[in-house]
Every structure is written in C-alpha cells, then in structure tokens.
Scaffold this motif. Structure first.
Motif, short mmCIF file in Angstrom:
data_model
loop_
_atom_site.label_atom_id
_atom_site.label_comp_id
_atom_site.label_asym_id
_atom_site.label_seq_id
_atom_site.Cartn_x
_atom_site.Cartn_y
_atom_site.Cartn_z
N GLU A 1 0.81 -1.22 0.00
CA GLU A 1 0.00 0.00 0.00
C GLU A 1 0.84 1.26 0.00
O GLU A 1 0.55 2.22 -0.72
N TRP A 2 1.93 1.28 0.77
CA TRP A 2 2.67 2.51 1.00
C TRP A 2 3.98 2.59 0.22
O TRP A 2 4.61 3.63 0.21
N GLY A 3 4.40 1.50 -0.37
CA GLY A 3 5.72 1.49 -0.99
C GLY A 3 6.79 1.27 0.07
O GLY A 3 6.55 0.62 1.09
N PRO A 4 8.00 1.81 -0.12
CA PRO A 4 9.06 1.60 0.88
C PRO A 4 8.72 2.27 2.20
O PRO A 4 8.51 3.48 2.26
N VAL A 5 8.66 1.47 3.26
CA VAL A 5 8.34 1.97 4.60
C VAL A 5 9.45 1.56 5.55
O VAL A 5 9.80 0.37 5.63
N THR A 6 10.02 2.52 6.26
CA THR A 6 11.01 2.23 7.29
C THR A 6 10.28 2.08 8.61
O THR A 6 9.45 2.93 8.97
N MET A 7 10.58 1.02 9.34
CA MET A 7 9.85 0.68 10.56
C MET A 7 10.75 -0.12 11.49
O MET A 7 11.93 -0.34 11.19
N ALA A 8 10.20 -0.56 12.61
CA ALA A 8 10.94 -1.38 13.55
C ALA A 8 11.41 -2.66 12.86
O ALA A 8 10.69 -3.25 12.06
N GLY A 9 12.63 -3.10 13.20
CA GLY A 9 13.21 -4.27 12.55
C GLY A 9 13.04 -5.53 13.36
O GLY A 9 12.04 -5.72 14.06
N ALA A 10 14.04 -6.41 13.29
CA ALA A 10 13.97 -7.71 13.96
C ALA A 10 14.10 -7.55 15.47
O ALA A 10 14.81 -6.68 15.97
#
Length: 774
Positions: free
Chosen positions: A340-349
């Motif tokens: 939906e949003w394309g590249p999204v930076t968020m919380a990782g592992a």
C-alpha cells in the motif's frame, strides 16, 4: 538459515495489537502464520497493519457465516499454534475455544490474550488499552512537575492528573510474554507430545512491568525531578538534549575530558563521594553540570561519550532514529516494500540468532492469500492424523526442568531473563561481583527469585575455574554487559562455545552487538532517549518526559528469555548451540512500533503525544469525574449508546467531531465532572461501555483478585521487608518451582555450596589477561 520455527503452523485470530504482534514475532523466526481478518479489514488499518502483520498469509472470515466458521475450524485443526485475543468466552461461543479445539488435537498450543483472565470478575468488560493501563497503574499521577529552567519544584495547576501514554505497554508486554510461553510450550511438547492452553491476560502481563515498582516504589516516582546530581536530561548549546547516567566515575571521566575538572575541584566539588551524598553539594554540582552541558551541542557530547565509554545519549525524535546510521546498519530498523505505501522504514527484527536466523517480509493485503490458504488447509487435513476425541491433554512437567543456566548480569534486564527461566523450571546460577564497589543492581523477588546466587571473582584463578566449569556444563548463558566487557575475561561466546558447542548464549546490551554503536554503554534512559521514545512526551520547551516504568528494561528481559527458549528448541530439533542477542534499543524501538514509520510521502500513524494528551478520541480517553480520574473506553460507533447511557441529548453530545480535544470531548468533560466514577462506571456498564478508574500503585499492589490468582503475592521485597506485595507468577499450566516460591535470600548465599559442587570438575585453561572487574 530458515528460522527455528520453520515448519510450525500458526493461526492468528488476533486483532488490534497483542495477538498480531505475538504472531509476528513467531513469523520472524520462521513460523508459517495465517492471519484471519474480520470483514471490513484489520482493526488497525494502514501503517500499523504494515508492521503488525508482516510475513503472514491472510484470509478474511466472517464468523456470522456457517461456511466461514467451518473454515476457521479447519484452520485450527491444521495448526500447531492458535492465537486469539478476544474477551473470554467469545471463541467458545463460536465453537472455536481452547477446550473444544484441544479435545480433538492434544498437541495443539492454544494461546489466549484477553484483557482480564477468564476467572477475573473484570473478564467481561471491554478491555481497551487505556482501560487496562488505568486498572494497572499504567497512568501514574503527576503531583509535581519539574521547573526545568529554575530546576526547582513547582505544583501543577491540575494536581493528580495522570500521565497518559499512547505506547501500548500492556499489549506489547503480553505479546512478548506470549511469544516466550508459546516456544516454551513447544519445548514441553517435544518432551511430552502434549500441547497446552496458555492464557496471558494483558492486565497481568502489565504487572510484569509494574512489579518492579512494588518492590522499589520510589525508583521512578510520580515526580519528574531527578534524585541524583548530573542524572537525567540536560539542554545543550543547540537546544537539543542529552540524557546522562549519574555514576561518579563516569561524571568524573566526562569532566576531565571536557576540561572542567579543575574548575570543579577549585569550587569544592572534587570529592565525588561527597557530591553524591550531600544534598547541598549535589545541588551545586547539578547546576555546574547543567552549565557545562550547555556549552556544546548534543552531537558533540554524544561523540565524546562514545569515545569515553560513558552512558550518555542525545535525545532524538522518532524520525531521527529511523534515519540514524546505527539503527539501520544494526537492523533495529528496516525498510520493506509495502503493497500500500511502498518503501516503509519501521521497527526491525526483535533479536539476532547466529545460526537459526530471522526473516521479515512485507505484509500481504487482507484476503490476498485466500486460495492458497484454503488449498493448503485441505492438503494438511488429508495428511494430519486424527487424535482421540475427548482428550484434554496435560501439559506435563515444567518445560525447562533439567535446563542449566549461568547468569552473568546486573541491574534489571539480565536478572529478569534469569528469573523468568527459573520460574519455568530452569536451574539458574546467578553470578555476582564480590567486590564492595561491584554494581550488582537490585536484589529481590522481582529480579532474582528462584536462583542460586554466588559471589565469584573472575580475577581470582580459583573462582574463574569454577565459572568455566559451570559454563562448560550449562545449557544457557545469560549476560547483559556491554560488548567487549565479558569477552575480556574469556567468557564471550566465541571462547566458551569452543568447549561447549551446544551452549545457547544470550546477550543483552544497550545498542545491539552489531553496527557502529555495538560497544556503547547505556541503560533504560539512554535507550529511550536515542530511539525517540522519550521525546514523544516532551514537556514545555521540548524537554523529554520519561515513561514512569522501565518498559524497555523489562521487555528486554522477557525478550532474552524468548531468545533462550528459541535456542533450546533449535538445539532440540537437531541443531547446535548459538549466540542470540537483543538490546534495550531494539525493545525501545519495538515498544513504539505501532507509530514508528517513515514513508516517502511523509504520512504518519496518528498518535496522541505530549504531557497534555489524554487519549485517542473523545470516547477513548481519560476524563475527570467529581472524585478522580477514569478512562472511558468505547468505539466511535458507540456514541448513541454512550449518549443514551448517560442520559444526554444530541444537543449535549452531537458526536460529529470525536477528536480527543474537540467539542464532543469538551462536552463530556463538563458532564463527567458532575458525577462520581462509580456512577459513570455503573451507567456505562449497562451498555457494555467501559469506564475504569485510574488506580495508584498501592491499589494494584493489594488487588484481592490478583492475589487470589497468585499473579501478585505477599513476600520479601528487595528491601528485605517481609509480607510486602511482590510479583507472583503468570497462570501458566505448569507448576511453580519450590525455589521460585520461596524467598530469594541475600546475594551470594549459595557460594560455598557451588564451590564444592564444581571443585572436582575438569577446568579448561584460563584465557584473557585483562583483570578489570566486570
């Protein structure tokens, strides 16, 4: 590396946060997760959904339709693990409850995460996050605020006002505990062939966070002033802030490097012992430190602190953290290509596993995998053995019985990991520093019950030999020192795994063991400062306000236990030992994952922030009644029911603008001031709308229901007080080990017994020449 849980099938009926987050943690570690959406899409659509439902297949089912109910039943019959977080009884009414599901498959692990336990009188109420937080003292009251300019106390106009936070502390804690218990149950199933019904209420998971403050009620109190000189946040030359830990040796080291030490000595502040024990000197030192920090920028101070190995961190915004080099390179944050949003930076592992690995992929759209899921279910049911009906399988012995753990830890996170493992049957040997100056942190039931406790000195050849013998015979090592500290003595993973390749080695630190900051020191406050968590609640002038609880410390402790049982399961399934690690900054990032996003168009998740915030909407927020504060919990579409229950007209409450500070909220503020909390609670309960009074720590500490359930109990606290309220035990299906139920005793009580136990063991040669005390 395919993940420890590769081949495990999980059906996720979760909605909102706790259930989906638990399932996502399992998906990170290789589980095949099928997420079931309700008609109309997820409860938290948009950016939150892109984080909560990563790596899952998705199907939409309507429980009002017989064919969809049959599909749900088939999904359960094809599963190893089922997750749901409805109110108690909801799944039973649909014929999908734990007893019925496990009667046809005793190997099934069925995990329920309700707001309140099924035998809690509050089980039937709608347990919104704010309702649970209010019931568990999650919104602690502010009786005073800190006048940061004058650094003096000043009474606030709205005395007793709760400090609201949008961070879903209870849901996050329940998800972490649920992940640990699910994998622990899988370990148990490997031994007994039988699964379990796990119930982890959000309210009781929140007690894991609150429990520290039952024993240490003044550690972080309702006041925002700092109890030690040079501790807390300070404004820098660029208007930003840094957060500092106030240890005398670190303060002195910083002053020397900054060229200020001679001035402090000439001003009579050169005796750090006196500065930290005398209130007058402490106040003078605090003002001098404030003036010093104002001479450089936040980045300059942070760079110097990194060079010196001092726990000091610049206070960042969440967006700054998402773009920070270390956060990206360490994997604490990551970028996914969302549909939906394309590249999204968020919380990782959530953790790093050296052999089994973790995998995170972007979410699917709701119902995008229907055909695949249905076909897979059909194939699985054709090949799945049929179990005898009417069997309610026994979970068997404590799943960690026979597991040997050596714990090198201090302060909070590491000891919590060891305590949790002990509560589930492990034999935990806690190693503490015998030196008078040793920083062994806190001691009491909350951190150290259920363990054997020893004083052993790594500088002493005999003690070091005992430690090597213990580690060479252990299943798990837990340590939470900064990277390089324990390695200097030859007790790092690379050293000890040579003689014990089956060892599961769990490391916890401040900023992860990967990336540019891997050697940085830090504690809870530095982790929440660096990751943007504290800036979400900034006061006047942007000054950061910290959570009143150690949510990252506690969460990291639970995450460490999760990593330990993952490692044990990996080994049980035919693997070998490995190094599993997590960090305070990782968990601080996870705690704000619901709102932590960076997308190309600048869109963000809606989050109420700042000290003036009271909630998410007019019908889901804190209000003040005639006799105190309470939380109103309802969906936006319940305005008519709310109006009718209160006897309000459409003119009194038009309900057209439901923003948290809009006209509807203002109207309700005026109306609620005219009655007591009990009055509003009773009226609203008649329409199944929640109104939960905001409780204090003392109310929670003596809650009779939780004492009856054993999740709180009376015992010896960290200050040695008998019959004090302390954290009890989660209501898991396994019995509590006798050692955990007993008083923890003083540190070092088992030293001589352990010396005798290991004295006859063959000892590997001592490694390392640095004799600096751990």
């Amino acid at each position: 590396m395919t993940g420890t849980l590769n081949g495990l099938r999980v059906i996720d009926f979760g909605h909102y946060i706790a259930g989906p987050l638990l399932a996502e943690l399992l998906a990170q570690n290789g589980a095949e997760v099928v997420h079931v959406d309700r008609p109309g899409g997820p409860a938290l659509a948009g950016l939150p959904d892109s984080w909560l439902n990563r790596g899952k297949k998705r199907i939409t089912l309507d429980f009002r339709r017989d064919d969809d109910l049959e599909t749900a039943s088939d999904l359960i019959r094809s599963a190893d693990v089922v997750i749901e977080n409805f109110r108690p009884g909801v799944m039973d009414r649909h014929g999908l409850g734990a007893r019925r599901s496990r009667s046809t498959d005793p190997r099934l692990i069925y995990c329920s995460l309700p707001g309140f336990a099924q035998d809690d009188p509050r089980a039937s109420i709608a347990a919104w996050e704010g309702v649970v937080a209010s019931a568990t003292a999650g919104y602690r009251r502010l009786r005073e605020h800190w006048d940061w300019k004058a650094r003096t106390h000043a009474t606030v106009d709205d005395a007793g006002r709760p400090l609201f936070t949008a961070i879903p502390m209870a849901s996050n804690a329940a998800a972490l505990l649920g992940a640990f218990e699910v994998v622990t149950a899988l370990l148990g199933r490997e031994k007994t062939g039988v699964g379990a019904h796990l119930e982890i209420p959000l309210s009781e998971a929140m007690l894991q966070i609150v429990g520290f403050h039952l024993e240490m009620p003044d550690f972080v109190g309702p006041r925002l002033d700092m109890p030690k000189p040079c501790l807390g946040s300070f404004r820098c030359a660029d208007g930003r802030f840094v957060d500092n830990v106030s240890y005398p040796r670190f303060v002195e080291k910083l002053l020397i490097a900054a060229g200020a030490w001679e001035d402090w000595v000439s001003d009579g502040l050169g005796d750090m012992g006196a500065v930290f024990s005398d209130a007058v000197l402490g106040r003078r030192a605090e003002r001098a430190f404030e003036e010093l920090i104002a001479t450089r920028t936040a980045d300059e101070w942070e760079s110097l602190a990194i060079q010196l190995g001092i726990p000091l961190a610049a206070v960042r915004t969440p967006r700054e953290w998402l773009s920070q080099d270390h956060a990206r390179e360490s994997g604490v944050v990551m970028t996914l290509d969302d549909p939906e949003w394309g590249p999204v930076t968020m919380a990782g592992a959530a953790l790093h596993a050296s052999r089994s690995g973790t995998t995170i992929t972007a979410r699917s759209a709701p119902d995008a995998d229907r055909a695949t899921v249905l076909d897979d279910v059909r194939r699985r049911l054709e090949s799945t053995p049929v179990f005898p009906t009417g069997v309610d399988g026994d979970a068997g012995d404590r799943p960690l019985a026979g597991v040997s753990v050596v714990e090198f830890s201090q302060v909070v996170a590491g000891p919590i990991t060891g305590r949790i493992l002990a509560d589930y049957g492990a034999d935990v040997l806690k190693v503490s520093n015998p030196a008078p100056h040793g920083n062994n942190g806190f001691h009491g039931s909350y951190t150290n019950r259920g363990k054997r406790s020893v004083f052993l000195d790594v500088e002493d050849p005999d003690d070091s030999a005992i430690l090597r013998a213990a580690v060479s015979n252990a299943d798990v090592v837990v340590q939470n020192y900064a990277w390089g500290a324990i390695e200097r003595y030859g007790f790092g993973y690379d050293d000890v795994s040579v003689t014990n390749p089956d060892l599961v080695y769990v490391s916890m630190d401040a900023f992860t063991r990967f990336g540019p900051w891997r050697a940085r020191r830090g504690h809870e406050n530095q982790a929440v400062a660096a990751t943007g968590l504290s800036s979400r609640y900034g006061g006047d002038g942007g000054w950061p306000i910290y959570q009143p609880y150690l949510i990252s410390d506690v969460g990291t402790g639970i995450m460490g236990a999760f990593g330990a049982v993952l490692g044990l399961l990996h080994r049980r399934k035919g693997g070998v030992g490995q190094h599993i690690s997590t960090s305070l900054s990782t968990v601080a990032t996870l705690n704000q994952g619901l709102y932590l996003f960076d997308v190309p168009d600048g869109h963000s998740a809606i989050e109420p922030t700042g000290p003036s915030a009271l909630g998410w909407s007019a019908v889901n927020r804190l209000y003040r009644a005639a006799d105190g504060w309470f939380f109103l919990g309802a969906r936006d579409d319940r305005v008519n029911d709310l109006r009718d229950a209160l006897g309000m007209s459409t003119e009194d409450l038009p309900g057209t603008d439901l923003s948290a500070d809009g006209p509807s909220a203002i109207a309700l503020e005026r109306y609620f001031r005219m009655g007591t909390r009990d009055r509003w609670t009773a009226l609203l309960a008649s329409r199944d709308i929640s109104a939960q009074p905001v409780r204090e720590i003392v109310d929670v500490a003596h809650d009779p229901v939780w004492h009856d359930r054993g999740v709180l109990r009376y015992g010896v606290n960290g200050e040695g007080t008998d019959r004090a309220p302390v954290l009890g035990f989660t209501a898991h299906p396994w019995s509590v080990p006798p050692r955990s139920a007993a008083a923890s005793g003083p540190l070092g009580i088992d030293t001589e017994t352990v010396r005798a136990e290991y004295s006859a063991h063959p000892v590997p040669p001592t490694r390392g020449e640095n004799h600096e005390q751990l």
